[in-house]
Design a protein around this motif. Sequence first.
Motif, PDB file in Angstrom:
ATOM      1  N   SER A 146      26.369   5.655 -44.466  1.00  0.00           N
ATOM      2  CA  SER A 146      25.275   5.275 -43.962  1.00  0.00           C
ATOM      3  C   SER A 146      25.650   3.876 -43.120  1.00  0.00           C
ATOM      4  O   SER A 146      25.435   3.511 -41.929  1.00  0.00           O
ATOM      5  CB  SER A 146      24.062   4.609 -44.900  1.00  0.00           C
ATOM      6  N   SER A 157      15.254   2.150 -44.150  1.00  0.00           N
ATOM      7  CA  SER A 157      15.438   3.388 -44.862  1.00  0.00           C
ATOM      8  C   SER A 157      16.474   4.170 -44.326  1.00  0.00           C
ATOM      9  O   SER A 157      16.655   4.350 -42.860  1.00  0.00           O
ATOM     10  CB  SER A 157      14.331   4.196 -44.781  1.00  0.00           C
ATOM     11  N   ASN A 202      17.259   7.446 -44.589  1.00  0.00           N
ATOM     12  CA  ASN A 202      16.787   8.735 -44.162  1.00  0.00           C
ATOM     13  C   ASN A 202      16.107   8.587 -42.740  1.00  0.00           C
ATOM     14  O   ASN A 202      16.052   9.378 -41.975  1.00  0.00           O
ATOM     15  CB  ASN A 202      15.743   9.074 -45.402  1.00  0.00           C
ATOM     16  N   ALA A 226      18.393   8.095 -40.091  1.00  0.00           N
ATOM     17  CA  ALA A 226      19.162   9.402 -39.766  1.00  0.00           C
ATOM     18  C   ALA A 226      18.392  10.366 -39.005  1.00  0.00           C
ATOM     19  O   ALA A 226      19.035  10.832 -37.970  1.00  0.00           O
ATOM     20  CB  ALA A 226      19.798  10.077 -41.183  1.00  0.00           C
ATOM     21  N   GLN A 227      17.214  10.387 -39.446  1.00  0.00           N
ATOM     22  CA  GLN A 227      16.159  11.269 -38.475  1.00  0.00           C
ATOM     23  C   GLN A 227      16.094  10.834 -37.269  1.00  0.00           C
ATOM     24  O   GLN A 227      15.950  11.609 -36.178  1.00  0.00           O
ATOM     25  CB  GLN A 227      14.815  11.266 -39.259  1.00  0.00           C
ATOM     26  N   LEU A 286      21.268  13.166 -44.671  1.00  0.00           N
ATOM     27  CA  LEU A 286      20.148  14.022 -45.219  1.00  0.00           C
ATOM     28  C   LEU A 286      20.228  14.900 -46.082  1.00  0.00           C
ATOM     29  O   LEU A 286      19.560  15.165 -47.086  1.00  0.00           O
ATOM     30  CB  LEU A 286      19.290  14.354 -43.782  1.00  0.00           C
ATOM     31  N   HIS A 317      20.965  13.457 -49.454  1.00  0.00           N
ATOM     32  CA  HIS A 317      19.639  12.923 -49.941  1.00  0.00           C
ATOM     33  C   HIS A 317      18.810  14.280 -50.960  1.00  0.00           C
ATOM     34  O   HIS A 317      18.365  14.104 -51.884  1.00  0.00           O
ATOM     35  CB  HIS A 317      18.909  12.232 -49.005  1.00  0.00           C
ATOM     36  N   GLU A 318      18.800  15.355 -50.234  1.00  0.00           N
ATOM     37  CA  GLU A 318      18.357  16.558 -50.652  1.00  0.00           C
ATOM     38  C   GLU A 318      19.097  16.905 -51.797  1.00  0.00           C
ATOM     39  O   GLU A 318      18.355  17.330 -53.072  1.00  0.00           O
ATOM     40  CB  GLU A 318      18.163  17.773 -49.656  1.00  0.00           C
TER      41      GLU A 318
END
Length: 556
Positions: free
Chosen positions: A150, A170, A172, A175-176, A232, A235-236
């Motif tokens: 990150s 954040s 996430n 990244a999105q 991501l 994260h999952e």
Amino acid sequence: MYSVILTELGISVFNDDKLEKAFPFSNPVKEYLLVKNRESKLNELINYLASIQRGVSVSDEALLAILKKFSIDCYLMDATQLDNVQATKPQIIVDSGFASNLQDTLGKLREFALGISSSKVTEVSESPDLHIIQAINSLDEIDKIANGLSSRLREWYGLHFPELDNIIDSINGYAQIVLAGKRESLTKQVFEEAGFPESKVEMLLLISSKSRGGDISDVNLAIVQSIAKQILDFHELRKKLEEHVETAMQEIAPNLSAILGSAVGARILGRAGSLKRLASLPASTIQVLGAEKALFRSLKTGSQPPKHGLLFQHAMVHAAPRWQRGKIARAVAAKAVIAARVDVYGEGLNQTLLEKLNIRVDEIGKKYENPTEKDLRKPQEFRRDGGNFGDRRREGGDRRREGGDRRREGGDRRREGGDRRREGGDRRREGGDRRREGGDRRREGGDRRREGGDRRREGGDRRREGGDRRREGGDRRREGGDRRREGGDRRREGGDRRREGGDRRREGGDRRREGGDRRREGGDRRREGGDRRREEGGSRNERPDSNKKRKKFGRR
């Protein structure tokens, strides 16, 4: 008298040292472990012993328990009989027909030992708490990798869109947005799908149109987007691991999970090594697990010991005031030990442990609602005048001061040696009467050898003194005697040095006498020069007469 003997290769029934019946194992390792775990059926043996209808002695407690389940009249052998069985077990195996001879017995016992070792390794590897430890360690490693990626993603994409880093916390969501592409392609729908509120969406749209970042090529953008996709995915994966750890902790250690929580309990379990080892640890050890460096530093330096380690992540400890954390951590550790022991023996979930812990935490909160004077003042340093550690530190300071005195003494000796070397150079340049000086030097050498012997004796005394000090509490009277002998040696050394000074003064007298001899020699040389000049003057006065005679001879 009938006796039933359990061996590694089978079970034998003897009647007065005579074999009656043998029951060999088809799979020695598996069937032997079943007997030891009291799970074997042993139908043939039970039927045979039931037909005897007599009391039998048994060589193993597990086998005794199995036989008593089937109402067999049996009892355990005494210690002498058990020792005799262990001493003659190879011969018992041969007599039972489990092996042909003693050599064959040793070979089969070796194969049995290898097989049972492999089964133990397999059993340990299948332990579910070890899988929990691997899962929680993987979770921590994923956090480290995701944080590193990150940081790299923010720096790299920040070259194109630098204002985004200060607005979005954040990783996430960041990244999105990176996966959506360049800042020109960022729309309101992209920000809404990333989960941002309406106010922040409008701000992002405004900033993206006024960004001062540079352009990014398609190749670099593709690499940055792949990094964002990896983040991501991590994260999952982290979510799945958290769910797996929580589920496994609820199944394997429900009481420990109830007291510490799934995440903290798994980390404590991983630091201990296994659930069984955690149950064998004292509560004080569990309290400081994760703070080993601070604990050993406090033991070494005498500073304040740590109050908690990994337990600081517990909600009760973390949310408590500073002056209550140590007491709450001690209470949590005590209940955690009991919970781990309940989980090891499989007694199920015990609700009273958590209730008692909550009651104890409430008591601590009420009793220590306000900090005491001890909690308000700064922690004092470890006093030198208290406890065994203070005595040792004082002794260490005395030793360091004594070492400094010795080093200063060594420096004085080295300077004295330098003066001696310079004096030797003056002697070589000066020359003189080599015989007297050689005799003086031999005497000085003898004095120095005596001084060296005294110094070696002094070094021996010092080594003995060091040995007495390392024993810390040896006989102080012997140490005092050694010091008095050391003082005598130093006084002898002073006498030797004074004798050396006398020798040097005698050497100075010899040098002065040598100077007088040289001056007298100079006077003799001057007198000899005067005689030569007078002689040369007389010879010069005679030369004119000889010239006159030559002239006269020449006239003739």
